[in-house]
Design a protein around this motif. Structure first.
Motif, PDB file in Angstrom:
ATOM      1  N   ILE A 170       0.845  -1.184   0.000  1.00 59.12           N
ATOM      2  CA  ILE A 170       0.000   0.000   0.000  1.00 59.12           C
ATOM      3  C   ILE A 170       0.885   1.240   0.000  1.00 59.12           C
ATOM      4  O   ILE A 170       1.830   1.326   0.780  1.00 59.12           O
ATOM      5  N   TYR A 171       0.553   2.173  -0.870  1.00 55.46           N
ATOM      6  CA  TYR A 171       1.335   3.405  -0.979  1.00 55.46           C
ATOM      7  C   TYR A 171       1.196   4.213   0.309  1.00 55.46           C
ATOM      8  O   TYR A 171       0.099   4.379   0.858  1.00 55.46           O
ATOM      9  N   LYS A 172       2.321   4.736   0.812  1.00 53.61           N
ATOM     10  CA  LYS A 172       2.331   5.571   1.996  1.00 53.61           C
ATOM     11  C   LYS A 172       2.942   6.933   1.666  1.00 53.61           C
ATOM     12  O   LYS A 172       3.855   7.031   0.847  1.00 53.61           O
ATOM     13  N   TYR A 173       2.412   7.982   2.298  1.00 53.37           N
ATOM     14  CA  TYR A 173       2.921   9.331   2.067  1.00 53.37           C
ATOM     15  C   TYR A 173       4.359   9.453   2.583  1.00 53.37           C
ATOM     16  O   TYR A 173       4.731   8.832   3.581  1.00 53.37           O
ATOM     17  N   PRO A 174       5.150  10.270   1.905  1.00 57.12           N
ATOM     18  CA  PRO A 174       6.522  10.511   2.401  1.00 57.12           C
ATOM     19  C   PRO A 174       6.491  11.434   3.616  1.00 57.12           C
ATOM     20  O   PRO A 174       5.500  12.123   3.881  1.00 57.12           O
ATOM     21  N   ALA A 175       7.577  11.448   4.346  1.00 58.70           N
ATOM     22  CA  ALA A 175       7.675  12.302   5.531  1.00 58.70           C
ATOM     23  C   ALA A 175       7.499  13.764   5.153  1.00 58.70           C
ATOM     24  O   ALA A 175       7.974  14.216   4.110  1.00 58.70           O
ATOM     25  N   GLY A 176       6.786  14.513   6.001  1.00 60.27           N
ATOM     26  CA  GLY A 176       6.534  15.925   5.736  1.00 60.27           C
ATOM     27  C   GLY A 176       5.175  16.185   5.147  1.00 60.27           C
ATOM     28  O   GLY A 176       4.761  17.350   5.046  1.00 60.27           O
ATOM     29  N   THR A 177       4.453  15.140   4.739  1.00 67.62           N
ATOM     30  CA  THR A 177       3.113  15.311   4.170  1.00 67.62           C
ATOM     31  C   THR A 177       2.117  15.555   5.302  1.00 67.62           C
ATOM     32  O   THR A 177       2.139  14.868   6.326  1.00 67.62           O
ATOM     33  N   LEU A 178       1.230  16.544   5.105  1.00 70.27           N
ATOM     34  CA  LEU A 178       0.193  16.849   6.086  1.00 70.27           C
ATOM     35  C   LEU A 178      -1.180  16.535   5.511  1.00 70.27           C
ATOM     36  O   LEU A 178      -1.479  16.885   4.370  1.00 70.27           O
ATOM     37  N   VAL A 179      -2.005  15.871   6.304  1.00 66.48           N
ATOM     38  CA  VAL A 179      -3.358  15.492   5.884  1.00 66.48           C
ATOM     39  C   VAL A 179      -4.349  16.190   6.805  1.00 66.48           C
ATOM     40  O   VAL A 179      -4.186  16.184   8.031  1.00 66.48           O
ATOM     41  N   ASN A 180      -5.371  16.813   6.201  1.00 65.36           N
ATOM     42  CA  ASN A 180      -6.407  17.472   7.005  1.00 65.36           C
ATOM     43  C   ASN A 180      -7.276  16.413   7.672  1.00 65.36           C
ATOM     44  O   ASN A 180      -7.972  15.655   7.015  1.00 65.36           O
ATOM     45  N   LEU A 181      -7.240  16.381   8.989  1.00 65.68           N
ATOM     46  CA  LEU A 181      -7.942  15.343   9.742  1.00 65.68           C
ATOM     47  C   LEU A 181      -9.450  15.398   9.558  1.00 65.68           C
ATOM     48  O   LEU A 181     -10.126  14.367   9.660  1.00 65.68           O
ATOM     49  N   ASN A 182      -9.988  16.562   9.257  1.00 65.85           N
ATOM     50  CA  ASN A 182     -11.441  16.705   9.135  1.00 65.85           C
ATOM     51  C   ASN A 182     -11.947  16.529   7.700  1.00 65.85           C
ATOM     52  O   ASN A 182     -13.153  16.538   7.481  1.00 65.85           O
ATOM     53  N   GLU A 183     -11.058  16.362   6.753  1.00 64.32           N
ATOM     54  CA  GLU A 183     -11.485  16.213   5.358  1.00 64.32           C
ATOM     55  C   GLU A 183     -11.062  14.886   4.736  1.00 64.32           C
ATOM     56  O   GLU A 183     -11.669  14.429   3.772  1.00 64.32           O
ATOM     57  N   ALA A 184     -10.049  14.254   5.291  1.00 64.64           N
ATOM     58  CA  ALA A 184      -9.524  13.020   4.695  1.00 64.64           C
ATOM     59  C   ALA A 184     -10.516  11.874   4.862  1.00 64.64           C
ATOM     60  O   ALA A 184     -11.122  11.705   5.922  1.00 64.64           O
ATOM     61  N   ASP A 185     -10.677  11.081   3.779  1.00 61.17           N
ATOM     62  CA  ASP A 185     -11.501   9.873   3.876  1.00 61.17           C
ATOM     63  C   ASP A 185     -10.607   8.705   4.267  1.00 61.17           C
ATOM     64  O   ASP A 185      -9.404   8.848   4.497  1.00 61.17           O
ATOM     65  N   THR A 186     -11.189   7.511   4.341  1.00 65.35           N
ATOM     66  CA  THR A 186     -10.421   6.347   4.780  1.00 65.35           C
ATOM     67  C   THR A 186      -9.267   6.032   3.830  1.00 65.35           C
ATOM     68  O   THR A 186      -8.184   5.623   4.266  1.00 65.35           O
ATOM     69  N   THR A 187      -9.482   6.227   2.530  1.00 63.82           N
ATOM     70  CA  THR A 187      -8.428   5.933   1.558  1.00 63.82           C
ATOM     71  C   THR A 187      -7.205   6.819   1.792  1.00 63.82           C
ATOM     72  O   THR A 187      -6.059   6.357   1.760  1.00 63.82           O
ATOM     73  N   LEU A 189      -6.443   8.438   4.602  1.00 59.10           N
ATOM     74  CA  LEU A 189      -5.880   8.193   5.931  1.00 59.10           C
ATOM     75  C   LEU A 189      -4.985   6.948   5.936  1.00 59.10           C
ATOM     76  O   LEU A 189      -3.984   6.893   6.646  1.00 59.10           O
ATOM     77  N   LYS A 190      -5.346   5.962   5.130  1.00 54.42           N
ATOM     78  CA  LYS A 190      -4.548   4.731   5.074  1.00 54.42           C
ATOM     79  C   LYS A 190      -3.171   4.960   4.448  1.00 54.42           C
ATOM     80  O   LYS A 190      -2.285   4.113   4.591  1.00 54.42           O
ATOM     81  N   LYS A 191      -2.970   6.078   3.788  1.00 61.50           N
ATOM     82  CA  LYS A 191      -1.674   6.379   3.202  1.00 61.50           C
ATOM     83  C   LYS A 191      -0.683   6.924   4.234  1.00 61.50           C
ATOM     84  O   LYS A 191       0.491   7.108   3.932  1.00 61.50           O
ATOM     85  N   ILE A 192      -1.202   7.198   5.436  1.00 65.93           N
ATOM     86  CA  ILE A 192      -0.328   7.658   6.517  1.00 65.93           C
ATOM     87  C   ILE A 192       0.320   6.441   7.171  1.00 65.93           C
ATOM     88  O   ILE A 192      -0.374   5.486   7.522  1.00 65.93           O
ATOM     89  N   PRO A 193       1.625   6.408   7.337  1.00 62.41           N
ATOM     90  CA  PRO A 193       2.287   5.269   7.979  1.00 62.41           C
ATOM     91  C   PRO A 193       1.706   4.985   9.371  1.00 62.41           C
ATOM     92  O   PRO A 193       1.536   5.900  10.176  1.00 62.41           O
ATOM     93  N   GLY A 194       1.375   3.730   9.622  1.00 64.22           N
ATOM     94  CA  GLY A 194       0.817   3.338  10.917  1.00 64.22           C
ATOM     95  C   GLY A 194      -0.684   3.281  10.951  1.00 64.22           C
ATOM     96  O   GLY A 194      -1.276   2.857  11.948  1.00 64.22           O
ATOM     97  N   ILE A 195      -1.352   3.708   9.864  1.00 63.19           N
ATOM     98  CA  ILE A 195      -2.812   3.681   9.814  1.00 63.19           C
ATOM     99  C   ILE A 195      -3.263   2.660   8.775  1.00 63.19           C
ATOM    100  O   ILE A 195      -2.883   2.740   7.606  1.00 63.19           O
ATOM    101  N   GLY A 196      -4.067   1.694   9.242  1.00 61.88           N
ATOM    102  CA  GLY A 196      -4.642   0.699   8.341  1.00 61.88           C
ATOM    103  C   GLY A 196      -6.126   0.931   8.170  1.00 61.88           C
ATOM    104  O   GLY A 196      -6.662   1.982   8.555  1.00 61.88           O
ATOM    105  N   SER A 197      -6.813  -0.058   7.609  1.00 57.26           N
ATOM    106  CA  SER A 197      -8.245   0.095   7.322  1.00 57.26           C
ATOM    107  C   SER A 197      -9.070   0.296   8.588  1.00 57.26           C
ATOM    108  O   SER A 197      -9.954   1.166   8.646  1.00 57.26           O
ATOM    109  N   SER A 198      -8.805  -0.508   9.625  1.00 59.08           N
ATOM    110  CA  SER A 198      -9.619  -0.429  10.841  1.00 59.08           C
ATOM    111  C   SER A 198      -9.434   0.914  11.545  1.00 59.08           C
ATOM    112  O   SER A 198     -10.410   1.531  11.991  1.00 59.08           O
ATOM    113  N   ILE A 199      -8.195   1.392  11.628  1.00 54.02           N
ATOM    114  CA  ILE A 199      -7.948   2.679  12.288  1.00 54.02           C
ATOM    115  C   ILE A 199      -8.529   3.828  11.470  1.00 54.02           C
ATOM    116  O   ILE A 199      -9.098   4.774  12.019  1.00 54.02           O
TER     117      ILE A 199
END
Length: 303
Positions: A170-187, A189-199
């Motif tokens: 699964i593709y993961k974002y490189p270090a330094g990438t910021l994701v808006n917690l209130n707008e990101a969907d599950t897809t 969020l899963k690109k953040i290292p340490g976050i899988g489908s359940s989380i």
């Protein structure tokens, strides 16, 4: 006639009276000549009796004092504990929380033993199946049960998808990438290292219940490690969805994770008695609310 047998002349009646007086006088002569005497009590006997009586009084006082102490100790040790109803997760609550909710020690031990054997409460109804918990107790506790999404029941399809994702790349974002917690969907969020489908689903579901996050630290409420996720997430201020506290009913208020049944009831009752609310200060006298509650609710309530 029978009266003839009991008829006496005047002389005979006088003789009978004199005879009765003579009999009484003869019986009184010994008492007059030899009056009864009270034998004096020996001083040693009197002293012994006083000691015995004093010992008796002392033993009675000791018994009363012991009974009084035992009664006071028993009443303090076994006086009913004040029940404080508050929101709790049966999968994570400790023994003190269960005790404050009014559960007896033996039932608390059963719950902790069940959890130690990897037992989980998937939904509120599961908590009602605890051995010894009455229907009345369950109905009182039901509005306060908050089960985290991480313990919700998973169906077979989702389980298979998670197993598949475990082995897929699964593709993961490189270090330094910021994701808006209130707008990101599950897809996303899963690109953040340490976050899988359940989380990812857990975050999105909790965000939906809250009405958006106002700070990243709120992820601790669903048992996530904030320090690991903070470098990847951002939160825009004033992005939360607010509830009008003067128009919302009990059910709508209770749907928010920060408002339990007792608090929702207090809000509605205040509106009925005193009218619209203009600030949290009007609720500060209620035991159901604390300053920490007002601090969190200030991001989700409008007046």
């Amino acid at each position: 006639m029978w009266k003839d047998f009991f008829y006496f002349t005047k002389t005979q009646r006088r003789g009978i009276l004199i005879l009765i007086l003579l009999i009484i006088g003869v019986n009184m002569i010994p008492l007059l000549l030899f009056p009864p005497t009270v034998e004096p009590i020996d001083e040693q006997v009197r002293t012994q009796r006083e000691l015995t009586y004093n010992r008796f009084l002392t033993s009675v006082r000791k018994t009363e004092a012991k009974n009084r102490y035992t009664k006071n100790w028993y009443s303090k040790a076994y006086s009913p504990k004040e029940i404080r109803l508050t929101s709790f997760d049966p999968n994570t609550a400790d023994s003190t929380t269960f005790s404050n909710l009014g559960l007896p020690p033996w039932m608390i031990r059963n719950i902790l033993r069940y959890r130690s054997k990897s037992g989980k409460f998937r939904q509120a109804a599961d908590f009602g199946k605890i051995y010894g918990l009455t229907e009345k107790q369950f109905q009182e506790l039901h509005p306060y049960i908050r089960i985290a999404e991480s313990f919700s029941r998973k169906d077979t399809i989702n389980l298979r998808m998670e197993v598949k994702e475990k082995y897929d790349s699964i593709y993961k974002y490189p270090a330094g990438t910021l994701v808006n917690l209130n707008e990101a969907d599950t897809t996303e969020l899963k690109k953040i290292p340490g976050i899988g489908s359940s989380i990812a689903r857990m975050i999105v579901n909790y965000r939906r219940k809250l009405g958006a996050f106002y700070c990243i630290e709120q992820l601790q409420e669903i048992h996530l490690k904030v320090d690991m996720l903070r470098p990847w997430l951002s939160v825009e201020s004033n992005s939360t969805k607010r509830i009008n506290i003067n128009t919302a009913g009990i059910e709508q208020l209770m749907r928010h994770p920060y408002i339990n049944f007792a608090q929702a009831k207090a809000i509605v009752e205040y509106r009925k008695k005193k009218g619209k609310l203009k600030s949290f200060t009007q609720l500060s006298l209620y035991d159901e609310f604390s300053p920490a509650d007002f601090d969190k609710l200030s991001h989700y309530i409008s007046f």
